[in-house]
Design an enzyme around this catalytic site. Structure first.
Site, short mmCIF file in Angstrom:
data_model
loop_
_atom_site.label_atom_id
_atom_site.label_comp_id
_atom_site.label_asym_id
_atom_site.label_seq_id
_atom_site.Cartn_x
_atom_site.Cartn_y
_atom_site.Cartn_z
CE LYS A 404 -2.37 0.99 3.72
NZ LYS A 404 -3.44 0.92 4.75
CE LYS A 476 -6.81 2.77 9.87
NZ LYS A 476 -6.79 2.23 8.49
#
Length: 520
Positions: A404, A476
């Site tokens: 990523k 997160k």
């Protein structure tokens, strides 16, 4: 506790396989007057904690077992358990758990005779289950055995895959729940291992209570078959779209149970798994950004005193953001915009290319700076503005695979009209960052389930509150207890976990006053 560490404290007493610790929690309460002044009052509450020192035989059931994270997790456990090394062009790689706090980081014990800090392995302070001992199973909408699924994921080195294949090909995921409305349509081709089908083999979303019972039975069978003391379930499957919170449907525990039995559309697969676990007191962790824990699910967890944790693994870009934003604000610098761009080529990226699923991810990534902004009313107020312009972009680019790419720009205001711009380019192997988080979340959830407490003047011990906010370091968009705000600052989250371990063995709360060197 580790045989290498002896804690000399009159606060902690070990009896058989149980540790009892007395602790005084000191804090301060603040009242704001009408004139805007603060009245600050020190407070202190005496507690006694109890820790079961026996580590149980623990099973881990993954929702999304055949995905990138699932196969990487199983592969990492097998490689470490069987001490499988492999050769790359850079040399021989020995198995390890790098990236895992519980397995590969250290914790400060105190100060040595010469005034220097002394550290010990994080998992040596108190007994924690080893990931090598995990018994792993779970569900997936794809029926590939784990060896073929590992090959499809293209995460692990081929030389390692060949050595892992004989172990992994023996395992095929259990059929999972599939409600097409909740994940991207591009996932339909993978859905060949679905439990909720009718007699004609068609997907049936009109028996949701049956789906709950199916999950409960799967967990029970897995536990009995493997002789487990405890099972933890973790969602690492596709990101779902956000479920609408609808009054009368998923806003209370009773309404949620009724909605499942009435086959209401806004009950997602991840919430089905959550409810099944809650009803049987099986800890459930949500590693994706969707709102699995609608208000009704949280209330249900409270009612059954069943542990839940979420949402969304905090691995790369967002973890950096939670540190950098805190640094800027604590330094008195005023961030006014954050632009975050990502592209990735794995199946997570493919699923997130759908707008509804991307929206779930956008929400979880955007909330990470909220409490940091609210902490400083000098920088953020009605006159100057109390928001940061926060733009998040995720694009699917097959060529990069599991690597990523993240690019961030932090644009901040300095004194007297000056500006500061920080640009970061980060490339990370997504699943190799996420898998250690899964390990930590499971290890810590199991450990926290062995801790109970009571106030000094009470007789009965209680478990922690159902929402395990101590897991926030790895998540997160961490859940918070209703009525409280989530803490996103990474250093604050880590310090909370460290200090819990310290107090449980009778050590004082960690601080950096360092009087040994600052005073005469």
């Amino acid at each position: 506790m580790s045989n290498n560490i002896k804690f000399n404290s009159n606060k902690a007493t070990k009896k058989d396989d149980t540790l009892y610790t007395k602790f005084t929690y000191e804090n301060s309460t603040v009242e704001t007057t009408e004139a805007g002044a603060f009245n600050v009052t020190p407070t202190a509450v005496d507690y006694e904690f109890k820790v079961d020192l026996k580590t149980p035989k623990t099973g881990l059931m993954l929702v999304g077992l055949g995905g990138n994270n699932g196969t990487t997790l199983v592969g990492s456990v097998l490689a470490n358990k069987h001490n499988i090394s492999f050769e790359t062009k850079e040399g021989v790689i020995k198995p390890n758990y790098y990236g895992s706090v519980t397995q590969s980081s250290t914790l400060k014990l105190g100060v040595g005779k010469e005034g220097n800090d002394i550290y010990a392995p994080f998992n040596s302070v108190l007994p924690m289950v080893s990931p090598n001992d995990f018994v792993v199973g779970g569900w997936d909408i794809s029926k590939l055995n784990l060896s073929d699924a590992m090959n499809r994921a293209q995460v692990l080195d081929v030389t390692l895959q060949k050595q892992l294949s004989p172990y992994m090909e023996k395992t095929t995921p259990l059929p999972s729940i599939y409600y097409p409305d909740f994940i991207a349509l591009n996932q339909e081709d993978r859905a060949d291992n679905v439990s909720n089908v009718d007699s004609n083999g068609k997907v049936d979303t009109n028996n949701k209570w049956k789906d709950v019972e199916k999950v409960r039975n799967d967990i029970k069978d897995f536990k009995e078959k493997n002789g487990l003391d405890k099972v933890i379930v973790l969602w690492t499957a596709n990101t779902e779209r956000f479920a609408d919170v609808v009054p009368g449907v998923n806003d209370t525990a009773d309404n949620l149970l009724k909605a499942i039995k009435d086959n209401e559309a806004e009950v997602s697969p991840s919430t089905i798994f959550a409810v099944a676990c809650i009803l049987d007191n099986v800890p459930y962790i949500n590693g994706s950004p969707q709102n699995t824990f609608v208000p009704g699910a949280i209330e249900l967890a409270e009612k059954y005193n069943s542990f839940i944790g979420g949402d969304d693994f905090k691995s790369g870009q967002t973890k950096v953001k939670s540190v950098l934003a805190q640094y800027l604000v604590d330094a008195g610098i005023r961030p006014i915009s954050i632009a975050s761009y990502n592209h990735l080529g794995n199946n997570d990226g493919y699923n997130l290319s759908s707008p509804k699923q991307f929206r779930s991810k956008e929400i979880s990534k955007a909330s990470v700076v909220d409490d940091i902004i609210e902490s400083n009313q000098i920088l953020y107020n009605k006159e100057k503005g109390d928001k940061i312009d926060h733009c998040i972009v995720i694009k699917y680019l097959p060529a990069v695979g599991d690597s990523k790419v993240a690019m961030d720009e932090y644009y901040s205001e300095l004194m007297l009209g000056g500006h500061n711009k920080i640009s970061i380019h980060n490339v990370c192997e997504d699943s190799l960052l996420a898998t250690p988080l899964i390990i930590d979340l499971v290890v810590m959830t199991e450990f926290l389930s062995r801790v109970s407490y009571k106030k000094a003047d009470e007789s009965n011990y209680e478990d922690f509150y159902a929402v395990l906010t101590l897991l926030s370091y790895w998540l997160k968009a961490p859940l918070a207890k209703p009525g409280f705000k989530a803490i996103n600052g990474l250093n604050k989250q880590r310090l909370a976990v460290e200090n819990l371990l310290r107090l449980l063995v009778g050590l004082p709360i960690n601080n950096e006053l360092r009087f040994e060197e600052r005073l005469l």
